[in-house]
Design an enzyme around this catalytic site. Structure first.
Site, mmCIF file in Angstrom:
data_model
loop_
_atom_site.group_PDB
_atom_site.id
_atom_site.type_symbol
_atom_site.label_atom_id
_atom_site.label_comp_id
_atom_site.label_asym_id
_atom_site.label_seq_id
_atom_site.Cartn_x
_atom_site.Cartn_y
_atom_site.Cartn_z
ATOM 1 N N TYR A 217 9.118 7.790 -49.815
ATOM 2 C CA TYR A 217 7.868 8.597 -49.327
ATOM 3 C C TYR A 217 8.270 8.980 -47.789
ATOM 4 O O TYR A 217 7.823 10.122 -47.422
ATOM 5 C CB TYR A 217 6.573 7.625 -49.320
ATOM 6 C CG TYR A 217 5.445 8.577 -48.430
ATOM 7 C CD1 TYR A 217 4.896 9.402 -49.162
ATOM 8 C CD2 TYR A 217 5.183 8.064 -47.432
ATOM 9 C CE1 TYR A 217 4.009 10.103 -48.461
ATOM 10 C CE2 TYR A 217 4.017 8.724 -46.567
ATOM 11 C CZ TYR A 217 3.408 9.602 -46.960
ATOM 12 O OH TYR A 217 2.407 10.236 -46.586
ATOM 13 N N LYS B 8 8.517 12.960 -46.165
ATOM 14 C CA LYS B 8 7.959 13.441 -44.882
ATOM 15 C C LYS B 8 8.590 13.862 -43.963
ATOM 16 O O LYS B 8 8.429 14.669 -43.244
ATOM 17 C CB LYS B 8 6.619 12.310 -44.628
ATOM 18 C CG LYS B 8 5.701 12.401 -45.709
ATOM 19 C CD LYS B 8 5.050 13.481 -45.743
ATOM 20 C CE LYS B 8 3.802 13.469 -46.813
ATOM 21 N NZ LYS B 8 3.202 14.741 -47.078
#
Length: 256
Positions: free
Chosen positions: A154, A158
């Site tokens: 994750y 990002k």
């Protein structure tokens, strides 16, 4: 000052959370909307609601942002210039360490958060470049500024969004197309429920003892970014609730 009335915005992941609230604030400003998401019935409900309350047009398209062919078909069907692309669709899956994580969770995050965002940017940026006008706004995360344990992929996606945002601005240098990112910390939406596969108890625990950000908080910042004068480009904003100072520094009030 309203600089947005009459413009057209594409919002991905518009059926809930930050995407939905951003779409509603755009609608209040008279922005015509093209909304995407996977939940067709929800999109139909939003269209009826917004068109009954606001003097705008709302188009919807239900498809999975991970499907490049579906993205291409969607963009081919757009008959008006797109002034704003809000790349909001994104998600987290799991918090397992790198040596135990699920491969499918990794692929879902990479395909949604990175590839889906790239597909939409690739397909809509040419018309903006040709017109010399437009605004691409990517919803990033503080996880794109700071990695943490349990967020290996994750955080990686990002960080990629941050790099993509910066490189896109440079690729479109000299065209007057604006490129921005908004990077929230803890926001109470469906995000944690998705991350924990619908386990509401785990999801609720993420926000226990704090006053987290809301989708409305972030939508207001997205609106502010979009509504700047044409010569102003806000590259990024990092937003935490007051109780949070980093990915791992969260002050929890035991009395709440």
């Amino acid at each position: 000052m309203n600089r947005l009335k009459g413009k057209t915005a594409v919002v991905t992941g518009a059926t809930s959370g930050i995407g939905l609230r951003s779409a509603e604030l755009f609608a209040e400003q008279g922005v015509n909307l093209i909304l995407t998401g996977r939940r067709e019935e929800r999109l139909k409900e939003i269209k009826l609601d917004f068109e009954s309350r606001f003097d705008i047009s709302v188009q919807t398209a239900a498809f999975d942002i991970r499907n490049r062919k579906a993205c291409e078909s969607f963009v081919e069907g757009i008959s008006v210039p797109v002034d704003i692309l809000l790349n909001n669709a994104g998600l987290a899956k799991g918090t397992d360490p790198v040596d135990q994580a699920d491969f499918e969770d990794w692929e879902t995050m990479i395909d949604t958060n990175v590839k889906g965002l790239l597909y939409m940017t690739r397909l809509l940026s040419p018309q903006m470049k040709e017109r010399g006008a437009g605004h691409i706004i990517n919803v990033g995360s503080t996880a794109g500024h700071e990695a943490y344990s349990g967020g290996v992929v994750y955080c990686g996606t990002k960080h990629a969004v941050k790099a993509i945002t910066e490189a896109t601005k440079k690729d479109l240098h000299g065209t007057n197309v604006r490129v921005s990112m908004v990077s929230p910390g803890l926001v109470e939406t469906e995000f944690s429920e998705v991350r924990f596969d619908g386990d509401k108890q785990k999801a609720d625990a993420v926000y226990e003892g704090i006053d987290p950000l809301t989708a409305q908080d972030i939508a207001e910042i997205i609106l502010f970014v979009a509504n700047r004068p044409p010569h102003v480009n806000i590259m990024d904003t990092v937003i935490y609730p007051v109780a949070q100072s980093s990915a791992t520094m969260v002050h929890r009030d035991e009395n709440e």
